[in-house]
Each structure stands twice: as structure tokens, then as C-alpha cells.
Enzyme design. Structure first.
Site, mmCIF file in Angstrom:
data_model
loop_
_atom_site.group_PDB
_atom_site.id
_atom_site.type_symbol
_atom_site.label_atom_id
_atom_site.label_comp_id
_atom_site.label_asym_id
_atom_site.label_seq_id
_atom_site.Cartn_x
_atom_site.Cartn_y
_atom_site.Cartn_z
ATOM 1 N N LYS A 116 16.585 42.493 12.314
ATOM 2 C CA LYS A 116 17.012 41.115 12.559
ATOM 3 C C LYS A 116 16.861 40.774 14.039
ATOM 4 C CE LYS A 116 18.339 40.034 8.375
ATOM 5 N NZ LYS A 116 19.721 39.673 8.041
ATOM 6 N N GLN A 175 25.768 53.163 5.195
ATOM 7 C CA GLN A 175 24.656 52.369 4.686
ATOM 8 C C GLN A 175 23.438 52.803 5.483
ATOM 9 O OE1 GLN A 175 26.832 48.889 5.604
ATOM 10 N NE2 GLN A 175 25.805 48.494 7.551
ATOM 11 N N TYR A 188 23.361 41.183 17.144
ATOM 12 C CA TYR A 188 21.906 41.116 17.057
ATOM 13 C C TYR A 188 21.208 41.183 18.401
ATOM 14 C CZ TYR A 188 23.483 39.415 12.551
ATOM 15 O OH TYR A 188 24.128 39.288 11.345
ATOM 16 N N ASP A 246 33.532 51.104 8.435
ATOM 17 C CA ASP A 246 32.994 49.788 8.096
ATOM 18 C C ASP A 246 33.032 49.559 6.590
ATOM 19 O OD1 ASP A 246 31.322 47.448 9.288
ATOM 20 O OD2 ASP A 246 30.141 48.101 7.556
ATOM 21 N N ASN A 247 33.684 48.470 6.190
ATOM 22 C CA ASN A 247 33.695 48.045 4.785
ATOM 23 C C ASN A 247 33.955 49.182 3.792
ATOM 24 O OD1 ASN A 247 33.218 45.281 5.222
ATOM 25 N ND2 ASN A 247 31.020 45.602 5.359
ATOM 26 N N GLU A 263 38.262 48.971 7.927
ATOM 27 C CA GLU A 263 37.884 47.567 8.093
ATOM 28 C C GLU A 263 37.830 46.951 6.694
ATOM 29 O OE1 GLU A 263 34.363 44.497 9.219
ATOM 30 O OE2 GLU A 263 34.108 46.321 8.056
#
Length: 677
Positions: free
Chosen positions: A263, A328, A542, A399-400, A428
Site C-alpha cells: 500500500k 497474518q 502507510y 493485533d486483532n 487489541e
């Protein structure tokens, strides 16, 4: 089916604390007194007794403490947990025949005829026979005792029998409190009832209850716009961050970033050459020099050696590094090639990237926890944690976690804690309450909360009362964040500097654990990516940023002052005493916290805060003097720790006026005066 032993007459119920009937451990902090209560009762009029049994996992034998009868069959006792890790406790109860006899004897003696006032209608009390009964009971107790205690009890037995032989017309009570206490040390547990299960307890270190987090992106730590930051640049910031009063330095993922579907700035789906990409798109295998995944360091930031040096240096300033673990992968992650079954595949054979329709995250592949190789997946994820724990990282922000299998977390965290009970995990978990709480029950030390979205007086009071009181506090430690790289709330967007000051003070005084997404918060960064969005414009997710940390509009001085207040006032270092006080203005929130030190010194903090960032609000607050431990009619001093101003108050009703553009709150330290007003 007949019971194994039908002579056990005591029932034990409602043992607390327990989480989901003992399915999960209740949680405490080392040094805490763990208070256990239970309903313990039996049939008839016989007295019962109870004791609390407890032990650390390293101990084979139970330790015990006598429980105290609080009335209405409720008993209580406690012990101080002095080690980290797993503890177990349970309750044992039995019929106390000697205590029952002592009570009956006391009644008999009270009812015996007065030799100086004969009463022909008095009922004759067969006291000698009662004394013989007591001698038999005490003889059994003496048989269980040892040494001097046994000899002393035997002497009492002989004394009781001697008294019984005297056939006196009037008897004094021969059983003293000391004799009863001595006898209670040697109970007959032959027919004792033990609660049906041993209940688990987990004990964390103090930083689980009280911590102050500062989040920064290492690649934005540089002061030179011509280059991105490194771990060395982060080290250069340590004195400044420590001086502001933070004790946890949290960095987003520091691993290699994938190239495929990288990204660009502002979440642009097309990256230009040289664009940094998202740190959460973890893993690279196609670019020379940046290969690796979750056990590697992005080469622009440094090496494993420079990371280790940063961890060590951070501790010198009284802080710890919290590492971000995001399970991930980018399309370039080595797992994608080596373990394709760990990912979901679409009908065309391609791997399913992350989506939250209509949002698409083509640079991130989520893991498939229904994989046929789930055991291999679990083991590898555990090894990621172990890799960094072995490199002295003791705090992880995950994270998540609610998007990964809940049974995995329970297994993985327990496995880490087997050898490292001092490791802390922050979830989180901006998710549904049951899922958020399930993660806490399964092992997460702390959790993000809904604080960011609670802005009115009613919302704040209701939510904080939920998460700072039992039963939630038996397993859940909240961590309050007014912003994150993902969340720029509308309140901050519209409220500007006053809103940033207000939310800082709320987070830091309502919660013993709180954090800020650092330079963006200090500098009041509040421009959204678009009109209706919680995303930042030019988000650090980003691209690298260069921050002017010395800008005149920075609220860093206020942050420093607030953190200094937290460190010097133990009332703000826990949540269990949080008490809200009424105010007649719906825009003024008032609350207090108290702490009693081991030296008997009490610390009382009282906060009154204006929830309206746009204009001055004033009103009368109605203090609960009982909660503040202040007698009615006694004057007291309140010192505003933000300004140093003192005020003399003398009753429960007091007036405050707060201008949000100056300071939206009073943070008072309450000092009682020596005499009534």
C-alpha cells in the site's frame, strides 16, 4: 447410588472468586491479599467451622487459614500471594462438636439456679455430665495435638473431670477463649467436606495492573526528512519518553514488509517505488536483503543485535519494550510458500486476502485456523512468541486476537506462562463484549476497551463501573486509549486541543493502565483521511513521518504532569476504589479513587472534569463523604495537582467551574483537617 460417606453433613456453596464455575482462573497481582468467601452450613444446631486451603503450583502441601463467620452462613478468609504464576485454592468445612459443646455449656451455666436466690421452678442443669462430655471431646483433641499443646489440653481434660466430680451447687465456666483457640488448631477432619473442586488463580506482576504506554513507529523516529528512523533513533528518544512518565514503549511490527500489493500513502492501492508499506503486511522473500517473517527484523530499522540493545537500553530508563504480534502474512511471507495449507484458497486457487467489505487489504493474508495442519500452525505461532521472549521481550501487544481461534490463545499463552509467568499480553480486541471477555479469561493480561467511543457522562460512568467492579475485574484488566493509529475519533477531530487534554486526563485517571499513540497525540493530530472516517490523513500506517516534538502547541508538558501525578499517587495505580459522585451539570463528571498504604497513610484523589470541549461548564458536585472517608462536618483541603492551587472545603456540596481551553479538569488530592469545621 449410595454416597461414599453419608456422615459428611456440611455443605459448601458460592465460593468466590471463581470465573465461569472455575473454568478459568481469577486473576490477581503479586502482593495482593486474595479474599475468599463461601457459604458453609450444615443441618440442625451444630456449629460448623471452615478453613481456606491454598498453594502455589510449586508446592505439594496445602497451606491453610481459618475462615471467619460473617453471619448468615457466609465465611471469609484471605492470604497474600507472594509468587507469580498458578495458584489453587478451595474451602473445607466440618461440624465443630467442641465449639457446639462450648456454646451449650455456656447456656447451661447461664441457666443454673442462683444459690443466693433459690427458685423452686428452676430447671436442674446436669452440668457434671456436660463437663464429662466436654472432657471426652477435649481428650480426642489432645490426642491430635503435639508437644506443649497436647500437655496443656490434657491438663484441661483432668480439670474438667475434677470439676464434674465435685457435685457443686454452682459452676463457673472453665473454658477460656485461649482454650477454645488452642482446641481449634486441631480439628477433627475425618468427616470434613471439601468443596467439589480446586479453583484456579493466576498471579501477574505489578505492571499488569498499573502501566503507562507510549506508542511510536520506529521508522518515524528520525529527525532527518531525508531518511527513515532506526532503532538507534528510538534509543535517542528514550530519555524524553521516560521523562514524560511512560513505562512501556510500544512499537508496531518491526518485521520485513512485503512487496506484493504494497500500500502507498493514505492506503493507496498502488505503491510507488520507495514507499514504505504497512508494517502489518509482514514478511518478505522476494527482495534481496529483506527476507524473513515474524522472527526477522526489517533491515531499515536495524538487526536482531540492535533490537536487543534497544530492549536493554529501554530497561535502563525504567521502561519495557512492548512488541506487536500480528498473526497474518503478506503475499511474500515465507509461510505462503512453505505452508500453503495455513491459508484459505478461493475457487480459482488464489489465496484469500483480508477483507472487511467494502474495504480490501490485498497486502495481507489472514491465517486459516481451520487448516488441516492446525497443529503445525499453532506450534509455529507459539514459536514466534518464544523467539522474542528468549530475547528478553516480556510484553506483547497482540493485533486483532479476536479474529483468531480462541482455543489457540488459551493454549499458547498458557504454554508461554509455563516457563515465563512474567510475560504480559495486551489484546487489541475492539470487538463484542463476550469475545473481549473470553480473550481475557483465556489468558490475556490486559485489553483495549470501548473507552474511545464513550464520551458522555452516562456512557463513561456506566462503562467504567462495569469494567472496574467484580465479577469483571476477577479476569479483566482494562487499558484505556484515547487514540490509536487506526482510530481518530470524531470527538478529537472536532474538539481539537481541549478534547485532547480532556481525553488524556480521563484515560490516565479513570484507568490504572492507559496509553497514547504518541507524537500524534502530543501534537493534536486530528485531520481525518476523509469527511466521515476514523483514519488519519497521511497515516503512519502507510508512510514514515517526521514529527516536530518541540512544537509550541504540544501538550507534552500536560502529559508529563499527569503521568507524574499518577506515579506519586497510589490511588491512581489501581481501579478497585473508583467511585463516581453526582454533579448537577450533565457535562461535569466527578469521581474519586482512594488507597490505604501499609503505613496507614491514605491517598485520596478526586477528579472533576468538563466533558464539553467547546465552552466553560460549572456546577455543584455532591460528594459521597463516606467514600472519601471524611466525617460530616470536618473541613478538608483539596489541592489541584495540575495547578498547585489549594481550596478549603467543609461539606459535601461544592462548586466548580472549568474552562476547556485552559484546563478541562481539576485533579485534587484531598487532605483531611484535624478538627471539625
Amino acid at each position: 447410588m449410595k454416597p461414599v460417606e453419608g456422615r459428611k453433613r456440611v455443605v459448601i456453596e458460592q465460593v468466590a472468586p471463581q470465573v465461569d464455575c472455575g473454568r478459568y482462573p481469577a486473576c490477581r497481582i503479586v502482593g495482593d491479599v486474595v479474599t475468599v468467601s463461601a457459604a458453609v452450613f450444615g443441618d440442625g444446631h451444630d456449629h460448623v467451622a471452615a478453613r481456606l486451603l491454598y498453594r502455589h503450583e510449586s508446592e505439594r502441601r496445602w497451606r491453610s487459614v481459618k475462615m471467619v463467620d460473617l453471619g448468615n452462613d457466609v465465611w471469609s478468609a484471605g492470604w497474600t500471594v507472594d509468587q507469580l504464576g498458578k495458584w489453587s485454592f478451595t474451602v473445607q468445612g466440618w461440624v465443630d462438636h467442641f465449639d457446639t459443646w462450648c456454646s451449650d455449656l455456656k447456656k447451661r451455666l447461664a441457666a443454673q439456679a442462683d444459690p443466693y436466690k433459690p427458685d423452686p421452678n428452676a430447671i436442674v442443669q446436669d452440668i457434671p455430665l456436660a463437663l464429662q462430655t466436654g472432657a471426652l471431646l477435649l481428650e480426642e483433641i489432645a490426642g491430635r495435638a503435639k508437644g506443649p499443646d497436647a500437655r496443656h489440653l490434657t491438663e484441661v481434660v483432668l480439670s474438667l473431670r475434677w470439676m464434674a466430680d465435685q457435685k457443686a451447687s454452682f459452676y463457673e465456666n472453665p473454658i477460656t477463649p485461649e482454650i477454645m483457640e488452642l482446641a481449634a488448631r486441631y480439628p477433627d477432619l475425618t468427616l470434613a467436606t471439601k468443596f467439589e473442586r480446586e479453583l484456579p488463580l493466576w498471579v501477574d506482576r505489578e505492571r499488569a495492573r498499573y502501566s503507562t504506554w507510549y506508542e511510536l513507529f520506529p521508522r518515524s523516529a528520525s529527525t532527518d526528512p531525508a531518511r527513515r528512523g532506526t532503532f538507534a533513533d528510538v534509543e535517542a528518544l528514550l530519555p524524553e519518553i521516560a521523562a514524560m512518565g511512560f513505562d512501556v514503549l510500544y512499537m508496531p511490527p518491526v518485521h520485513p514488509i512485503g512487496v506484493a500489493y504494497r500500500k502507498g500513502p493514505n492506503n493507496n492501492v498502488v505503491a510507488q517505488p520507495g514507499d514504505a508499506g504497512s508494517p502489518w503486511a509482514i514478511g518478505a522473500a522476494k527482495s534481496p536483503g529483506v527476507e524473513g517473517g515474524h522472527k526477522s527484523i526489517h533491515p531499515e530499522l536495524g538487526t536482531l543485535a540492535t533490537f536487543a540493545h534497544l530492549v536493554k537500553e529501554t530497561r535502563k530508563y525504567g521502561m519495557e519494550v512492548a512488541m506487536d504480534i500480528a498473526f497474518q502474512a503478506s503475499p511474500d511471507h515465507p509461510w505462503v510458500i512453505d505452508h500453503p495449507t495455513w491459508f484459505k484458497h478461493r475457487p480459482d486457487g488464489s489465496i484469500q486476502y483480508a477483507e472487511n467489505p467494502p474495504k480490501k487489504y490485498q497486502d495481507i493474508y489472514p491465517l486459516d485456523f481451520e487448516s488441516v495442519d492446525w497443529r503445525g500452525l499453532w506450534e509455529e505461532l507459539y514459536q514466534v512468541f518464544k523467539f522474542w521472549v528468549d530475547r528478553d521481550v516480556k510484553i506483547f501487544r497482540v493485533d486483532n486476537p479476536h479474529t483468531k481461534a480462541l482455543p489457540f490463545w488459551e493454549w499458547c499463552i498458557a504454554a508461554i506462562h509455563e516457563d515465563h509467568p512474567d510475560v504480559l499480553f495486551l489484546a487489541e480486541a475492539f470487538t463484542r463484549p463476550h469475545v473481549m471477555y473470553s480473550l481475557a479469561k483465556g489468558g490475556f493480561t490486559q485489553s483495549y476497551t470501548y473507552f474511545t467511543w464513550r464520551n458522555t457522562k452516562a456512557e463513561l460512568q456506566a462503562y467504567l463501573e462495569e469494567i472496574t467492579k467484580p465479577p469483571v475485574t476477577d479476569f479483566f484488566q482494562p487499558n484505556l486509549w484515547p487514540n490509536t493509529p487506526d482510530i481518530l475519533h470524531d470527538f478529537l477531530q472536532k474538539g481539537g486541543r481541549p478534547a485532547f487534554m480532556q481525553r488524556l486526563i480521563l484515560a490516565a485517571t479513570l484507568g490504572a493502565n492507559y496509553g497514547i499513540y504518541g507524537p500524534a497525540y502530543e501534537l493534536g493530530e486530528n485531520t481525518p483521511a476523509k469527511a466521515v472516517s476514523e483514519e488519519y490523513l497521511n497515516s503512519e500506517k502507510y508512510e514514515a513521518r517526521v514529527w516536530d516534538r518541540k512544537a509550541s502547541h504540544s501538550i507534552a508538558p500536560l502529559i508529563t504532569k499527569v503521568n507524574q501525578i499518577r506515579r506519586t499517587n497510589p490511588a491512581l495505580q489501581s481501579n478497585d476504589s473508583l467511585q463516581f459522585h453526582p454533579a448537577d451539570n450533565p457535562n461535569i463528571l466527578c469521581y474519586s479513587k482512594t488507597h490505604m498504604g501499609e503505613d496507614g497513610q491514605e491517598n485520596v484523589i478526586l477528579v472533576a472534569i468538563n466533558l464539553d470541549y467547546s465552552q466553560e461548564q460549572a456546577g455543584w458536585i455532591d460528594l459521597d463523604l463516606k467514600a472519601l472517608h471524611i466525617p460530616h462536618g470536618q473541613s478538608f483541603d483539596v489541592e489541584d495537582l495540575l495547578t498547585g492551587n489549594h481550596y478549603q472545603w467543609a461539606d459535601r456540596s461544592n462548586y466548580v467551574a472549568l474552562r476547556p481551553e485552559v484546563l478541562p479538569a481539576h485533579v485534587f488530592r484531598v487532605t483531611k483537617q484535624g478538627s471539625p469545621a
